[in-house]
Motif scaffolding. Structure first.
Motif, PDB file in Angstrom:
ATOM      1  N   THR A  63       0.808  -1.255   0.017  1.00 11.42           N
ATOM      2  CA  THR A  63      -0.026   0.083  -0.125  1.00 11.42           C
ATOM      3  C   THR A  63       0.885   1.185   0.032  1.00 11.42           C
ATOM      4  OG1 THR A  63      -0.189   0.172   2.279  1.00 11.42           O
ATOM      5  CG2 THR A  63      -1.700  -1.193   1.416  1.00 11.42           C
ATOM      6  N   LEU A 102      -8.292   3.880  -0.109  1.00  8.10           N
ATOM      7  CA  LEU A 102      -8.391   3.755   1.407  1.00  8.10           C
ATOM      8  C   LEU A 102      -9.044   4.341   2.198  1.00  8.10           C
ATOM      9  CD1 LEU A 102      -5.747   2.454   0.416  1.00  8.10           C
ATOM     10  CD2 LEU A 102      -4.452   2.899   2.227  1.00  8.10           C
ATOM     11  N   PHE A 134     -11.744  -0.474   1.071  1.00  8.35           N
ATOM     12  CA  PHE A 134     -10.880   0.281   0.079  1.00  8.35           C
ATOM     13  C   PHE A 134     -11.224   0.226  -1.132  1.00  8.35           C
ATOM     14  CE2 PHE A 134      -7.237  -1.877   2.963  1.00  8.35           C
ATOM     15  CZ  PHE A 134      -7.569  -0.909   4.073  1.00  8.35           C
TER      16      PHE A 134
END
Length: 455
Positions: free
Chosen positions: A16, A86, A91
């Motif tokens: 991420t 996010l 998400f």
């Protein structure tokens, strides 16, 4: 043979924040040291007018990935971009993509984070949040540090049987060694301050010169992160270990010394079209900093905006200066204090690495030469952030000389005007002035007489 590099070979890895500064450096190091890894999944937020694949190609076409393409020519085939946001529930990842991630991911590096110190909390109505935020964060300086602490609590409480480790870097700066010195691609942390000082906008800061500037290079953070990933997966510690990635304990450098090194770097590597000569004064006094903000920051900005108006252009300097000063004020909490970190886990991990891994995944900041690092940092800011050509350095130096001469002329004129007004109003000032002139004349006459006698 590097055990860490071998560990990541054949793995499917989720990152991420891969489009951010630290995420890019992490992805580059993984591909360069473990080119036989299976795939790297990256979460990418949809962007208007740009497909996910276009964003991936934009990342890979940067200077950062030049060495990767030599050892892993098919790198673009090993990146799988997943559409995600996010800020949304789950998400906003599609069911198909979520199933793929759950089925094939071996390792997760969570690097995504907001880097704004004053972001609003988003749990309730804005009016309620604004009212209760001071009570929520307590002694913490801002919402940034508060939400970091909350995130760590959630991770530890919800980890279950997953092997997890937490890495806490201090102020992350440009790369130290890998893939080359001085790479940086954002204005966060010291980079924005270096530009503001180098361009002559920021000349005085409320800071404690002897406070430790706990700066850590991005590649050092990445090397520790990859070593921690290996150790956590292979040795499976019974509890969540926290690793502090800092420089203050091992190789401290205070803000005063760092400022001098930055100014020395500006002498060799000046930025183009500077607004004023680079300078860096520190003060710990609130009244003094208010004075310098008015005289050295806001006043020149107002004068320049007046000049822009006279020449038919839109004024912008005052707005820019106010924004800069707000940003600097948010950093004051950190640059007026020294911090002490427990580095037991970091030192333990270093001792667990083989000599080859200590070389390939070096996170020993005791080896860092601050003067060399700062000079490379300034060079990196010039090349990669400001996109300035090195061939323009002589011209930039000439520009700084002109600014220096203007500075001296302005100060001299200001002094003479002030002195003339003082003489006109004060008999004492006139007497002092006549005494100085008379003394200089007598001294000059003495030297002339002495030289005549010698001949």
């Amino acid at each position: 043979m590097s055990m860490i590099a071998a560990f990541y070979g054949g793995k499917s890895i989720l990152i991420t924040g891969a489009t951010g500064f630290l995420g890019k450096v992490l992805m580059e190091k993984l591909f360069r040291t473990s080119p036989d890894l299976k795939v790297i999944y990256i979460l990418v937020r949809p962007k208007a007018g740009q497909t996910l694949q276009q964003r991936v190609f934009q990342i890979l076409n940067s200077k950062l990935f030049e060495k990767v393409k030599e050892v892993c020519p098919n790198v673009h085939e090993k990146i799988r971009a997943i559409s995600a946001d996010l800020n949304q529930s789950d998400f906003a990842i599609s069911k198909e993509d979520m199933q793929e991630l759950l089925s094939y991911t071996n390792i997760i590096f969570h690097c995504a984070a907001t880097v704004r110190f004053d972001d609003h909390l988003r749990w309730l109505d804005d009016a309620i949040i604004d009212e209760i935020t001071p009570k929520l964060i307590g002694d913490r300086p801002n919402t940034y540090t508060y939400t970091k602490a909350l995130g760590e609590m959630v991770v530890q409480q919800e980890s279950g049987n997953i092997n997890i480790a937490i890495i806490r870097p201090s102020i992350v700066g440009a790369t130290w060694q890998e893939p080359f010195p001085g790479w940086v691609d954002n204005l966060n942390g010291p980079s924005g301050l270096i530009i503001a000082a180098g361009k002559g906008f920021l000349r005085c800061v409320r800071a404690t010169p002897m406070a430790v500037a706990d700066l850590i290079p991005a590649d050092t953070v990445v090397n520790l992160t990859l070593a921690v990933g290996w150790y956590t997966a292979v040795h499976r510690p019974k509890s969540v270990l926290i690793y502090h990635c800092t420089s203050g304990n091992f190789n401290p450098c205070n803000w005063g010394k760092m400022a001098l090194q930055v100014l020395a770097a500006f002498e060799k590597i000046p930025f183009e079209r500077a607004f004023r000569r680079p300078n860096a004064d520190f003060t710990t006094n609130s009244i003094t900093i208010q004075y310098w903000n008015a005289v050295s920051h806001r006043a020149p900005a107002i004068i320049y905006d007046f000049y822009l108006r006279l020449t038919g252009r839109k004024p912008r300097m005052t707005k820019l200066m106010n924004r800069l000063l707000r940003t600097v004020s948010m950093l004051e909490y950190f640059i007026n204090r020294s911090w002490e970190w427990s580095t037991d886990n970091t030192e333990m991990l270093m001792s667990e690495l083989s000599p080859e891994d200590q070389r390939v995944f070096n996170f020993d900041v005791r080896q860092l030469n601050w003067l060399e690092y700062i000079e490379n940092y300034v060079l990196g800011v010039k090349k990669y952030l400001l996109k300035e050509d090195m061939a323009g350095i002589p011209k930039a130096k000439q520009h700084l000389k002109r600014l220096r001469n203007i500075h001296y002329l302005f100060n001299t004129a200001l002094f003479l005007i002030a002195w003339r007004l003082l003489i006109a109003r004060s008999q004492v000032a006139r007497n002092v002035w006549f005494f100085i002139v008379s003394f200089c004349y007598k001294l000059l006459s003495y030297f002339r007489a002495s030289s005549t006698l010698k001949v």
